[in-house]
Write an enzyme that holds these catalytic residues in place. Structure first.
Site, PDB file in Angstrom:
ATOM      1  N   ARG A 121       0.806  -1.237   0.000  1.00 16.35           N
ATOM      2  CA  ARG A 121       0.000   0.000   0.000  1.00 16.35           C
ATOM      3  C   ARG A 121       0.839   1.287   0.000  1.00 16.35           C
ATOM      4  O   ARG A 121       0.364   2.348   0.384  1.00 16.35           O
ATOM      5  CB  ARG A 121      -0.986   0.027   1.169  1.00 16.35           C
ATOM      6  CG  ARG A 121      -1.981  -1.088   1.115  1.00 16.35           C
ATOM      7  CD  ARG A 121      -3.203  -0.794   1.961  1.00 16.35           C
ATOM      8  NE  ARG A 121      -4.110  -1.920   1.893  1.00 16.35           N
ATOM      9  CZ  ARG A 121      -4.029  -2.999   2.652  1.00 16.35           C
ATOM     10  NH1 ARG A 121      -3.084  -3.085   3.570  1.00 16.35           N
ATOM     11  NH2 ARG A 121      -4.892  -3.975   2.516  1.00 16.35           N
ATOM     12  N   LYS A 143       3.936  11.513 -11.236  1.00 15.98           N
ATOM     13  CA  LYS A 143       3.134  10.650 -12.119  1.00 15.98           C
ATOM     14  C   LYS A 143       3.894   9.349 -12.307  1.00 15.98           C
ATOM     15  O   LYS A 143       5.032   9.357 -12.782  1.00 15.98           O
ATOM     16  CB  LYS A 143       2.915  11.319 -13.477  1.00 15.98           C
ATOM     17  CG  LYS A 143       1.871  12.421 -13.456  1.00 15.98           C
ATOM     18  CD  LYS A 143       1.577  12.885 -14.867  1.00 15.98           C
ATOM     19  CE  LYS A 143       0.531  13.994 -14.876  1.00 15.98           C
ATOM     20  NZ  LYS A 143       0.292  14.527 -16.234  1.00 15.98           N
ATOM     21  N   GLU A 185      11.941  18.762 -23.906  1.00 17.20           N
ATOM     22  CA  GLU A 185      11.095  19.095 -22.745  1.00 17.20           C
ATOM     23  C   GLU A 185      11.596  20.368 -22.060  1.00 17.20           C
ATOM     24  O   GLU A 185      10.802  21.159 -21.538  1.00 17.20           O
ATOM     25  CB  GLU A 185      11.027  17.926 -21.748  1.00 17.20           C
ATOM     26  CG  GLU A 185      10.479  16.611 -22.330  1.00 17.20           C
ATOM     27  CD  GLU A 185       8.992  16.636 -22.732  1.00 17.20           C
ATOM     28  OE1 GLU A 185       8.268  17.582 -22.361  1.00 17.20           O
ATOM     29  OE2 GLU A 185       8.560  15.690 -23.429  1.00 17.20           O
ATOM     30  N   LYS A 226       8.907  23.169 -13.278  1.00 15.92           N
ATOM     31  CA  LYS A 226       7.910  22.093 -13.165  1.00 15.92           C
ATOM     32  C   LYS A 226       7.485  21.915 -11.699  1.00 15.92           C
ATOM     33  O   LYS A 226       6.302  21.692 -11.400  1.00 15.92           O
ATOM     34  CB  LYS A 226       8.448  20.776 -13.749  1.00 15.92           C
ATOM     35  CG  LYS A 226       7.393  19.678 -13.672  1.00 15.92           C
ATOM     36  CD  LYS A 226       7.703  18.418 -14.440  1.00 15.92           C
ATOM     37  CE  LYS A 226       6.559  17.421 -14.226  1.00 15.92           C
ATOM     38  NZ  LYS A 226       6.753  16.131 -14.864  1.00 15.92           N
ATOM     39  N   GLU A 236      -3.345  17.653 -11.403  1.00  9.95           N
ATOM     40  CA  GLU A 236      -3.784  18.085 -12.740  1.00  9.95           C
ATOM     41  C   GLU A 236      -5.296  18.283 -12.829  1.00  9.95           C
ATOM     42  O   GLU A 236      -5.959  17.742 -13.714  1.00  9.95           O
ATOM     43  CB  GLU A 236      -3.282  17.113 -13.821  1.00  9.95           C
ATOM     44  CG  GLU A 236      -3.285  17.759 -15.201  1.00  9.95           C
ATOM     45  CD  GLU A 236      -2.520  16.966 -16.270  1.00  9.95           C
ATOM     46  OE1 GLU A 236      -1.437  16.420 -15.982  1.00  9.95           O
ATOM     47  OE2 GLU A 236      -3.030  16.923 -17.395  1.00  9.95           O
ATOM     48  N   ARG A 240      -1.817  22.397 -14.352  1.00  6.92           N
ATOM     49  CA  ARG A 240      -0.709  21.452 -14.650  1.00  6.92           C
ATOM     50  C   ARG A 240      -0.761  21.009 -16.113  1.00  6.92           C
ATOM     51  O   ARG A 240       0.242  20.597 -16.688  1.00  6.92           O
ATOM     52  CB  ARG A 240      -0.749  20.242 -13.708  1.00  6.92           C
ATOM     53  CG  ARG A 240       0.407  19.272 -13.952  1.00  6.92           C
ATOM     54  CD  ARG A 240       0.577  18.220 -12.868  1.00  6.92           C
ATOM     55  NE  ARG A 240       1.604  17.259 -13.254  1.00  6.92           N
ATOM     56  CZ  ARG A 240       2.201  16.406 -12.442  1.00  6.92           C
ATOM     57  NH1 ARG A 240       1.853  16.382 -11.160  1.00  6.92           N
ATOM     58  NH2 ARG A 240       3.117  15.570 -12.881  1.00  6.92           N
ATOM     59  N   ASN A 244       1.537  19.874 -20.932  1.00  4.94           N
ATOM     60  CA  ASN A 244       1.256  19.051 -22.122  1.00  4.94           C
ATOM     61  C   ASN A 244       1.445  19.829 -23.427  1.00  4.94           C
ATOM     62  O   ASN A 244       1.073  19.332 -24.491  1.00  4.94           O
ATOM     63  CB  ASN A 244      -0.185  18.507 -22.058  1.00  4.94           C
ATOM     64  CG  ASN A 244      -0.381  17.622 -20.849  1.00  4.94           C
ATOM     65  OD1 ASN A 244       0.537  16.920 -20.442  1.00  4.94           O
ATOM     66  ND2 ASN A 244      -1.569  17.669 -20.253  1.00  4.94           N
ATOM     67  N   HIS A 247       2.153  18.152 -26.743  1.00  8.53           N
ATOM     68  CA  HIS A 247       1.893  16.723 -26.579  1.00  8.53           C
ATOM     69  C   HIS A 247       0.604  16.249 -27.241  1.00  8.53           C
ATOM     70  O   HIS A 247       0.476  15.054 -27.527  1.00  8.53           O
ATOM     71  CB  HIS A 247       1.882  16.348 -25.093  1.00  8.53           C
ATOM     72  CG  HIS A 247       3.274  16.319 -24.482  1.00  8.53           C
ATOM     73  ND1 HIS A 247       4.067  17.441 -24.391  1.00  8.53           N
ATOM     74  CD2 HIS A 247       4.016  15.306 -23.961  1.00  8.53           C
ATOM     75  CE1 HIS A 247       5.224  17.112 -23.822  1.00  8.53           C
ATOM     76  NE2 HIS A 247       5.214  15.817 -23.558  1.00  8.53           N
ATOM     77  N   HIS A 251       1.477  13.238 -29.338  1.00 11.61           N
ATOM     78  CA  HIS A 251       0.968  11.881 -29.054  1.00 11.61           C
ATOM     79  C   HIS A 251       0.299  11.281 -30.280  1.00 11.61           C
ATOM     80  O   HIS A 251       0.424  10.076 -30.530  1.00 11.61           O
ATOM     81  CB  HIS A 251      -0.027  11.908 -27.896  1.00 11.61           C
ATOM     82  CG  HIS A 251       0.639  11.994 -26.551  1.00 11.61           C
ATOM     83  ND1 HIS A 251      -0.003  12.458 -25.431  1.00 11.61           N
ATOM     84  CD2 HIS A 251       1.906  11.695 -26.174  1.00 11.61           C
ATOM     85  CE1 HIS A 251       0.848  12.438 -24.410  1.00 11.61           C
ATOM     86  NE2 HIS A 251       2.000  11.975 -24.844  1.00 11.61           N
ATOM     87  N   HIS A 264       9.945  10.216 -28.919  1.00 14.85           N
ATOM     88  CA  HIS A 264       8.994  11.060 -28.187  1.00 14.85           C
ATOM     89  C   HIS A 264       9.387  12.538 -28.335  1.00 14.85           C
ATOM     90  O   HIS A 264       8.547  13.395 -28.575  1.00 14.85           O
ATOM     91  CB  HIS A 264       8.981  10.642 -26.713  1.00 14.85           C
ATOM     92  CG  HIS A 264       8.075  11.471 -25.865  1.00 14.85           C
ATOM     93  ND1 HIS A 264       6.698  11.402 -25.958  1.00 14.85           N
ATOM     94  CD2 HIS A 264       8.338  12.410 -24.916  1.00 14.85           C
ATOM     95  CE1 HIS A 264       6.162  12.259 -25.097  1.00 14.85           C
ATOM     96  NE2 HIS A 264       7.127  12.890 -24.454  1.00 14.85           N
TER      97      HIS A 264
END
Ligand code: NAD
Ligand code: GLY
Length: 360
Positions: A121, A143, A185, A226, A236, A240, A244, A247, A251, A264
């Site tokens: 947990r 994340k 980035e 960041k 988010e 936040r 992206n 992206h 993507h 990427h």
């Protein structure tokens, strides 16, 4: 040679330090003991183990560690492989007071964070990022995720690290393509609001990006920026989403390419150019700033790949992005350099028009 080591605090008093600089690894030794009162699992990439294990692992000498050497590749950031790793953790004697240390690029970081989030947990996780992308982006913000056959990063959680140690001297062995992935980035952070990083990158010649002081400034500026965004909107719910930028289109390009033949970083760089053009066409971004931002992406040859898909096809894929809401496509747009806006629906015809001929 080691330079000064700097610290960035993320999420305030209840948050964590990101230690940045050549020589930051020494802090790992000093601090890891605080987070683990029982056996510690070190999840380390095979490549990084072979290149830098002899430097990194002795830093954890005061902890009772067991190492799990992870093969390289996005395919190992999977739910199936996580099941194997959980079994290994149990067999290795990890308990509820243990900790996890992830050593490697974003793949190892996301994977080790995922293990730490769920095992017993939740255990503390310390990230030791070893790629530029992991230092400027993925190791900060909590994340964590693994992939399933239906898609990338589908199964995950928010699980903030207890410490991040970003020693830029580890980047000396990083291949050129991986430097460019991270640089993309960092350029993104510069364009959406990190002014000192923007000024530094505008002054930097393409041949200088591997210089230790440039890497150090890139990582420090990105982490500070960041970290601040994450501090304002950890989960988010709103702003936040500015992270992206590039992206939504990026993507779609990656997914259309089935994640082959385009990195990427290249996809996001092409995506940033598209989202700049969309911002300009909508009358939000003045021509001069649009040109300045495009020039920065081009100066470092970040978007250097041919796009062979037609724009209607790209837009069709943008519809499936999990970041969409309300049935409309909402790329991050700029009202100026450093002034991102999010959550604005954009007509599909506008998207198509902006991308037509852009990358030819
Ligand atoms: P990666 O982890 O696959 O690393 C790239 C390659 O570099 C690997 O082969 C690795 O072994 C090698 N490598 C690592 N350190 C090295 C070093 N110091 N010297 C030489 N080689 C080295 O790729 P990445 O770009 O670091 O990370 C990509 C992953 O990050 C993706 O899975 C993506 O989903 C994830 N990501 C997560 C977030 C987040 O917020 N959690 C953000 C961005 C990306
Ligand atoms: N990489 C985007 C984020 O962490 O939110």
């Amino acid at each position: 040679m080691d330079g000064p080591v700097r610290r960035v605090r993320v999420l305030g008093a209840s948050g964590y330090d990101v230690v940045v600089g050549a020589g930051a690894l020494a802090e790992l030794g000093r601090e890891a003991r605080r987070f683990s009162r029982e056996r510690t699992a070190v999840i380390i990439s095979k490549t990084v183990h072979d290149l830098h294990g002899a430097r990194i692992l002795p830093q954890l000498g005061e902890c009772d560690t067991r190492a799990f050497v992870m093969p390289d590749g996005e395919e190992y950031k999977s739910l199936d492989f996580a099941r194997d790793a959980f079994e290994w953790m149990l067999g290795a004697g990890l308990g509820r007071k243990s900790a996890v240390v992830g050593v490697g690029g974003g793949v190892v970081g996301d994977f080790s964070g995922f293990l730490a989030a769920l095992f017993m947990r939740g255990l503390p996780v310390i990230h030791v990022p070893t790629t530029l992308l992991a230092m400027v982006d993925s190791s900060v913000g909590g994340k964590v995720a693994v992939n399933i056959s239906a898609g990338k990063n589908i199964v995950g959680a928010f699980h903030q690290p207890s410490l991040v140690v970003a020693d830029v001297s580890l980047l000396a062995t990083l291949p050129e393509e991986e430097i460019r992935n991270g640089l993309t980035e960092a350029v993104k952070h510069a364009l959406i609001g990190e002014k000192s990083l923007l000024e530094m990158l505008e002054r930097t010649a393409p041949g200088e990006v591997r210089k230790p002081d440039v890497l150090d400034a890139m990582v420090y500026g990105s982490v500070r920026f960041k970290g601040d965004v994450v501090g304002r909107d950890e989960h988010e719910h709103g702003m936040r989403a500015i992270l992206n930028f590039g992206h939504t289109v990026g993507h779609a390009l990656e997914s259309l390419s089935a994640y082959r033949g385009i990195s990427h970083g290249q996809a996001v760089a092409l995506g940033m150019k598209a989202e700049l053009k969309i911002s300009h066409n909508l009358g939000m971004l003045p021509a001069g700033e649009c040109r300045e931002a495009m020039d920065l992406v081009d100066k470092f040859a970040l978007a250097g790949t041919r796009v062979r898909f037609d724009t209607a096809e790209i837009v069709r894929h943008m519809r499936f992005d999990k970041k969409n809401s309300g049935g409309s496509i909402r790329p991050v747009l700029l009202e100026g350099i450093g002034k991102p806006v999010y959550d604005i629906p954009v007509e599909e015809a506008v998207l198509e028009e902006a991308m037509t001929g852009l990358w030819a």
